[in-house]
Design an enzyme around this catalytic site. Structure first.
Site, PDB file in Angstrom:
ATOM      1  N   THR A 197       0.352   1.103  -5.000  1.00  0.00           N
ATOM      2  CA  THR A 197       1.037   0.899  -6.274  1.00  0.00           C
ATOM      3  C   THR A 197       0.561   1.936  -7.278  1.00  0.00           C
ATOM      4  O   THR A 197      -0.633   2.197  -7.391  1.00  0.00           O
ATOM      5  CB  THR A 197       0.752  -0.513  -6.823  1.00  0.00           C
ATOM      6  OG1 THR A 197       1.171  -1.486  -5.867  1.00  0.00           O
ATOM      7  CG2 THR A 197       1.485  -0.755  -8.134  1.00  0.00           C
ATOM      8  N   ARG A 202       4.904  -8.674  -4.770  1.00  0.00           N
ATOM      9  CA  ARG A 202       5.331  -8.395  -3.392  1.00  0.00           C
ATOM     10  C   ARG A 202       5.677  -9.682  -2.640  1.00  0.00           C
ATOM     11  O   ARG A 202       6.671  -9.736  -1.905  1.00  0.00           O
ATOM     12  CB  ARG A 202       4.229  -7.620  -2.663  1.00  0.00           C
ATOM     13  CG  ARG A 202       3.973  -6.249  -3.276  1.00  0.00           C
ATOM     14  CD  ARG A 202       2.663  -5.638  -2.811  1.00  0.00           C
ATOM     15  NE  ARG A 202       2.684  -5.327  -1.383  1.00  0.00           N
ATOM     16  CZ  ARG A 202       1.650  -4.831  -0.723  1.00  0.00           C
ATOM     17  NH1 ARG A 202       0.513  -4.588  -1.365  1.00  0.00           N
ATOM     18  NH2 ARG A 202       1.744  -4.572   0.561  1.00  0.00           N
ATOM     19  N   LEU A 262      -5.023  -2.546  -9.031  1.00  0.00           N
ATOM     20  CA  LEU A 262      -3.688  -2.293  -8.490  1.00  0.00           C
ATOM     21  C   LEU A 262      -3.855  -2.028  -7.003  1.00  0.00           C
ATOM     22  O   LEU A 262      -4.852  -1.430  -6.582  1.00  0.00           O
ATOM     23  CB  LEU A 262      -3.048  -1.060  -9.150  1.00  0.00           C
ATOM     24  CG  LEU A 262      -2.632  -1.146 -10.620  1.00  0.00           C
ATOM     25  CD1 LEU A 262      -2.082   0.200 -11.083  1.00  0.00           C
ATOM     26  CD2 LEU A 262      -1.600  -2.245 -10.849  1.00  0.00           C
ATOM     27  N   ASP A 263      -2.888  -2.450  -6.208  1.00  0.00           N
ATOM     28  CA  ASP A 263      -2.918  -2.138  -4.783  1.00  0.00           C
ATOM     29  C   ASP A 263      -2.955  -0.629  -4.580  1.00  0.00           C
ATOM     30  O   ASP A 263      -2.455   0.134  -5.421  1.00  0.00           O
ATOM     31  CB  ASP A 263      -1.683  -2.710  -4.071  1.00  0.00           C
ATOM     32  CG  ASP A 263      -1.653  -4.224  -4.072  1.00  0.00           C
ATOM     33  OD1 ASP A 263      -2.728  -4.833  -4.259  1.00  0.00           O
ATOM     34  OD2 ASP A 263      -0.565  -4.791  -3.901  1.00  0.00           O
ATOM     35  N   ARG A 264      -3.498  -0.221  -3.477  1.00  0.00           N
ATOM     36  CA  ARG A 264      -3.649   1.214  -3.192  1.00  0.00           C
ATOM     37  C   ARG A 264      -2.320   1.966  -3.293  1.00  0.00           C
ATOM     38  O   ARG A 264      -2.252   3.074  -3.820  1.00  0.00           O
ATOM     39  CB  ARG A 264      -4.246   1.395  -1.788  1.00  0.00           C
ATOM     40  CG  ARG A 264      -4.500   2.846  -1.426  1.00  0.00           C
ATOM     41  CD  ARG A 264      -5.181   2.956  -0.072  1.00  0.00           C
ATOM     42  NE  ARG A 264      -5.474   4.345   0.244  1.00  0.00           N
ATOM     43  CZ  ARG A 264      -6.095   4.733   1.350  1.00  0.00           C
ATOM     44  NH1 ARG A 264      -6.501   3.834   2.239  1.00  0.00           N
ATOM     45  NH2 ARG A 264      -6.316   6.017   1.570  1.00  0.00           N
TER      46      ARG A 264
END
Length: 312
Positions: free
Chosen positions: A147, A245, A143-145
């Site tokens: 998120t 995104r 997961l993105d930082r």
């Protein structure tokens, strides 16, 4: 600082089959900064079966890996950075599901899934420090930082391989909640736009909609209307980097708080109204492993929940 004498050739055995090459190198080259590892991958100094590979390449049994000479830090052998008791307790409190094969965590926003690029500790390093008995602990996906939400980790190599197979076959259902700019139209239920991943000189990843990219499909369902935004339930049909995104921005409705692909003016408005970070949350995962259906839900973070309440 000492330099290894020459290039090393490593043949992959069953212990490392299915592991990403970047994770393999991080373990194999203890003491070498992660930024350096990604640099030698980017430059093609690391080869698998004499071919250049990307960081996400997964090793196969019998692969021959060329590891270039590197300078290993004199600090090798010194204790690694230790997560604070507060952080360890926070992560412990966020365990949503656990069995003998896997762990599912409600990852907090702002915590990277792994260290690197100036980040000494990510979630995987915190968990390994907390659980030395789980020597095989690995990230199943990322997961993105910024998120938050459901993140799956495997405790065993066999579980990791099985979960990767499920992901490749789109047999892991992943549902997100995203707050986007404007009035999302009811008829827009699917975005089908191929995505191409690019890497800048700085190492930053940028993803664009491009006909030369990989197939990317995202389903959208309206959950709630706000005064100047729409809360969406999002289902990933493919698993590309930054897919949600980029697809929302491509459709004309960027996610609130997205500093990379979003709308600066909208983000500023949202911050003033109390939404101060990326409004993207992995709310549910569901899959069948070892004939058992596993469905796990992560509630919205309090800051996101409170923002929605303020807009009611």
């Amino acid at each position: 600082m000492t330099e290894t004498p020459s290039v090393k050739m490593v043949q992959i055995d069953a212990r490392h089959e299915g592991q990403r090459i970047d994770n393999f190198l991080i373990t194999h080259l203890k003491g070498v900064p992660k930024s350096f590892i990604y640099r030698i991958l980017r430059k093609g100094e690391v080869r698998v079966n004499k071919k250049r590979i990307k960081p996400e390449y997964r090793l196969n049994l019998g692969d021959n890996v060329r590891v270039p000479p590197v300078r290993v830090s004199e600090s090798v052998g010194k204790p690694a950075a230790k997560p604070s008791e507060t952080l360890q307790q926070q992560i412990k409190d966020r365990i949503l599901y656990e069995d003998s094969d896997l762990l599912i965590i409600n990852k907090p926003a702002g915590l990277a899934v792994h260290g690197g690029s100036g980040i000494s500790l990510g979630l995987i390093e915190v968990l390994r420090a907390m659980r030395p008995q789980d020597s095989g602990l690995e990230l199943v996906h990322r997961l993105d930082r910024d998120t938050s939400g459901c993140l799956i980790l495997a405790k065993k190599r066999g579980a990791l391989k099985a979960l990767h197979e499920l992901l490749r076959n789109n047999q892991v259902e992943k549902i997100y909640l995203a707050l986007v700019k404007g009035y999302w139209p009811k008829h827009l239920r699917l975005v089908d736009a191929p995505l191409l991943k690019n890497e800048l000189r700085s190492g930053e990843r940028i993803v664009t909609v491009d006909a030369q990219g990989k197939e990317a499909l995202t389903e959208f369902k309206i959950s709630q209307r706000l005064s100047n935004a729409t809360l969406l339930e999002v289902k990933l049909l493919t698993g590309r980097t930054h897919q949600i995104r980029v697809h929302t921005t491509h459709a004309g409705y960027p996610i609130a708080g997205d500093d990379k692909y979003g709308d600066k003016d909208f983000n500023k408005q949202m911050r003033l109204k109390g939404c101060k970070r990326l409004f993207l949350h992995a709310s549910r995962v569901s899959f069948t492993l070892n004939d058992t259906l596993i469905t796990v839900t992560a509630e919205l973070e309090d800051d996101l929940k409170n923002y929605l309440k303020s807009e009611e």
